[in-house]
Write a protein that holds these residues in place. Sequence first.
Motif, PDB file in Angstrom:
ATOM      1  N   LEU A  28      68.311  12.560  37.716  1.00 14.52           N
ATOM      2  CA  LEU A  28      67.327  13.629  37.513  1.00 14.52           C
ATOM      3  C   LEU A  28      65.899  13.087  37.547  1.00 14.52           C
ATOM      4  CD1 LEU A  28      69.090  16.002  34.988  1.00 14.52           C
ATOM      5  CD2 LEU A  28      69.261  15.812  37.469  1.00 14.52           C
ATOM      6  N   SER A  29      65.715  11.812  37.308  1.00 12.44           N
ATOM      7  CA  SER A  29      64.397  11.212  37.552  1.00 12.44           C
ATOM      8  C   SER A  29      64.058  11.298  39.038  1.00 12.44           C
ATOM      9  CB  SER A  29      64.378   9.754  37.085  1.00 12.44           C
ATOM     10  OG  SER A  29      64.398   9.666  35.674  1.00 12.44           O
ATOM     11  N   LEU A  30      65.078  11.118  39.884  1.00 11.07           N
ATOM     12  CA  LEU A  30      64.870  11.268  41.323  1.00 11.07           C
ATOM     13  C   LEU A  30      64.481  12.696  41.676  1.00 11.07           C
ATOM     14  CD1 LEU A  30      67.972   9.203  42.509  1.00 11.07           C
ATOM     15  CD2 LEU A  30      65.571   8.530  42.769  1.00 11.07           C
ATOM     16  N   VAL A  31      65.097  13.656  41.011  1.00 16.31           N
ATOM     17  CA  VAL A  31      64.754  15.062  41.240  1.00 16.31           C
ATOM     18  C   VAL A  31      63.309  15.333  40.835  1.00 16.31           C
ATOM     19  CG1 VAL A  31      65.247  17.445  40.553  1.00 16.31           C
ATOM     20  CG2 VAL A  31      67.135  15.851  40.991  1.00 16.31           C
ATOM     21  N   ILE A  32      62.919  14.818  39.679  1.00 17.28           N
ATOM     22  CA  ILE A  32      61.546  15.018  39.192  1.00 17.28           C
ATOM     23  C   ILE A  32      60.541  14.368  40.136  1.00 17.28           C
ATOM     24  CG2 ILE A  32      59.953  14.450  37.320  1.00 17.28           C
ATOM     25  CD1 ILE A  32      62.430  14.660  35.421  1.00 17.28           C
ATOM     26  N   LEU A  33      60.847  13.168  40.595  1.00 13.51           N
ATOM     27  CA  LEU A  33      59.950  12.476  41.524  1.00 13.51           C
ATOM     28  C   LEU A  33      59.814  13.220  42.846  1.00 13.51           C
ATOM     29  CD1 LEU A  33      60.672   8.648  41.220  1.00 13.51           C
ATOM     30  CD2 LEU A  33      58.434   9.762  41.102  1.00 13.51           C
ATOM     31  N   SER A  34      60.874  13.865  43.271  1.00 12.62           N
ATOM     32  CA  SER A  34      60.856  14.546  44.565  1.00 12.62           C
ATOM     33  C   SER A  34      60.210  15.920  44.510  1.00 12.62           C
ATOM     34  CB  SER A  34      62.289  14.686  45.099  1.00 12.62           C
ATOM     35  OG  SER A  34      62.852  13.419  45.377  1.00 12.62           O
ATOM     36  N   PHE A  35      60.256  16.589  43.342  1.00 12.93           N
ATOM     37  CA  PHE A  35      59.821  17.983  43.301  1.00 12.93           C
ATOM     38  C   PHE A  35      58.849  18.318  42.175  1.00 12.93           C
ATOM     39  CE2 PHE A  35      63.870  17.882  45.522  1.00 12.93           C
ATOM     40  CZ  PHE A  35      63.576  18.625  46.668  1.00 12.93           C
ATOM     41  N   GLY A  36      58.615  17.399  41.256  1.00 11.74           N
ATOM     42  CA  GLY A  36      57.716  17.680  40.143  1.00 11.74           C
ATOM     43  C   GLY A  36      56.263  17.795  40.579  1.00 11.74           C
ATOM     44  N   ASN A  37      55.522  18.678  39.927  1.00 12.70           N
ATOM     45  CA  ASN A  37      54.107  18.855  40.234  1.00 12.70           C
ATOM     46  C   ASN A  37      53.343  17.544  40.051  1.00 12.70           C
ATOM     47  OD1 ASN A  37      54.570  21.535  40.748  1.00 12.70           O
ATOM     48  ND2 ASN A  37      53.771  22.269  38.787  1.00 12.70           N
ATOM     49  N   GLY A  38      52.543  17.195  41.045  1.00 18.24           N
ATOM     50  CA  GLY A  38      51.734  15.987  40.960  1.00 18.24           C
ATOM     51  C   GLY A  38      52.417  14.739  41.450  1.00 18.24           C
ATOM     52  N   SER A  39      53.671  14.858  41.901  1.00 20.44           N
ATOM     53  CA  SER A  39      54.374  13.671  42.388  1.00 20.44           C
ATOM     54  C   SER A  39      53.795  13.226  43.728  1.00 20.44           C
ATOM     55  CB  SER A  39      55.864  13.970  42.557  1.00 20.44           C
ATOM     56  OG  SER A  39      56.506  12.901  43.220  1.00 20.44           O
ATOM     57  N   PRO A  40      53.555  11.936  43.907  1.00 21.31           N
ATOM     58  CA  PRO A  40      53.054  11.439  45.196  1.00 21.31           C
ATOM     59  C   PRO A  40      54.074  11.589  46.317  1.00 21.31           C
ATOM     60  CG  PRO A  40      53.616   9.612  43.752  1.00 21.31           C
ATOM     61  CD  PRO A  40      53.693  10.852  42.916  1.00 21.31           C
ATOM     62  N   ILE A  41      55.349  11.744  45.971  1.00 15.92           N
ATOM     63  CA  ILE A  41      56.389  11.893  46.984  1.00 15.92           C
ATOM     64  C   ILE A  41      56.183  13.177  47.786  1.00 15.92           C
ATOM     65  CG2 ILE A  41      58.878  12.095  47.375  1.00 15.92           C
ATOM     66  CD1 ILE A  41      57.979   9.340  46.448  1.00 15.92           C
ATOM     67  N   ILE A  42      55.658  14.208  47.126  1.00 21.59           N
ATOM     68  CA  ILE A  42      55.451  15.487  47.814  1.00 21.59           C
ATOM     69  C   ILE A  42      54.422  15.333  48.931  1.00 21.59           C
ATOM     70  CG2 ILE A  42      54.666  17.871  47.542  1.00 21.59           C
ATOM     71  CD1 ILE A  42      55.821  17.818  44.726  1.00 21.59           C
ATOM     72  N   LYS A  43      53.375  14.567  48.686  1.00 24.03           N
ATOM     73  CA  LYS A  43      52.383  14.328  49.730  1.00 24.03           C
ATOM     74  C   LYS A  43      52.938  13.410  50.816  1.00 24.03           C
ATOM     75  CE  LYS A  43      48.312  14.957  46.788  1.00 24.03           C
ATOM     76  NZ  LYS A  43      47.071  14.323  46.260  1.00 24.03           N
ATOM     77  N   LEU A  44      53.746  12.456  50.412  1.00 21.30           N
ATOM     78  CA  LEU A  44      54.316  11.510  51.363  1.00 21.30           C
ATOM     79  C   LEU A  44      55.343  12.177  52.278  1.00 21.30           C
ATOM     80  CD1 LEU A  44      54.453   8.488  52.203  1.00 21.30           C
ATOM     81  CD2 LEU A  44      56.307   8.244  50.533  1.00 21.30           C
TER      82      LEU A  44
END
Length: 259
Positions: A28-44
């Motif tokens: 679920l940390s992976l889920v948060i990193l992929s979809f949480g607000n402010g995650s750099p993964i969303i921009k990447l």
Amino acid sequence: MDPIDRPVPWLIFGAELLGTALLVAVGLSLVILSFGNGSPIIKLIPSAGWRRLITGFLFGTTGALIALSPLGKESGAHINPVVTLGFWLMGKLRISHAIGYILSQLTGAVLGALPLLAWGEMGRSVAYGATQPGAGYGFVSVLLGETATTFALIVGLFFFLRHRRLRSFTPALFPVLYAVMVFAEGPISGTSTNPARSLGPAVISGAWQGWWIYWIGPLLGTFLGVAMYRCMGPRWLTIEVAKLHHFGHDRYGVFRGKR
């Protein structure tokens, strides 16, 4: 006392608790990193579809690594109540052991969710990875989604376990399977297939919307998957041991059911 007669194999239950806690905390940390607000993964990776595919693959990889680990060697790495239920329905676990597994999984899921609070606002923005019905989807669609994906999990798992040549590769099923399922079905239900995985983040986030679906759907999928095997005749019923790997290790003699 003979090991097979020990009423409570605490080491196995403890390993299952820790394995489920790891699945929830890491997955679920992976889920948060992929979809949480402010995650750099969303921009990447702007595409939500690609992020679902990658997250599903990594979530499945987490489960596979737990199965290969010393924890999985002891407990068999069910880390999911419906996997335990499936093994019990196939006669590979005693009811007392199945109950112990499920209690360990539910407890481990709640404990594994607690570290997710450290994600702060990013975690809160996605209810710490809680599974909820997708926007625009009714309860029937969500229930069918959970039923279908759990059916695929059980059928895929038993397909590998019943073939001697594939059995040792069973953990390799999960990264690919979850990548496909999360990509295709994630927007509908969140692709839980695991009541424990859904319970943990619901407890810490209070996101209980449609909570019953994440029990009923996986249970229906499991019953349908096991029924399919039973309808295909005895030659399909060659699941020998209630484990995903390390098949020869059975400290307490619990993984083959009643003898």
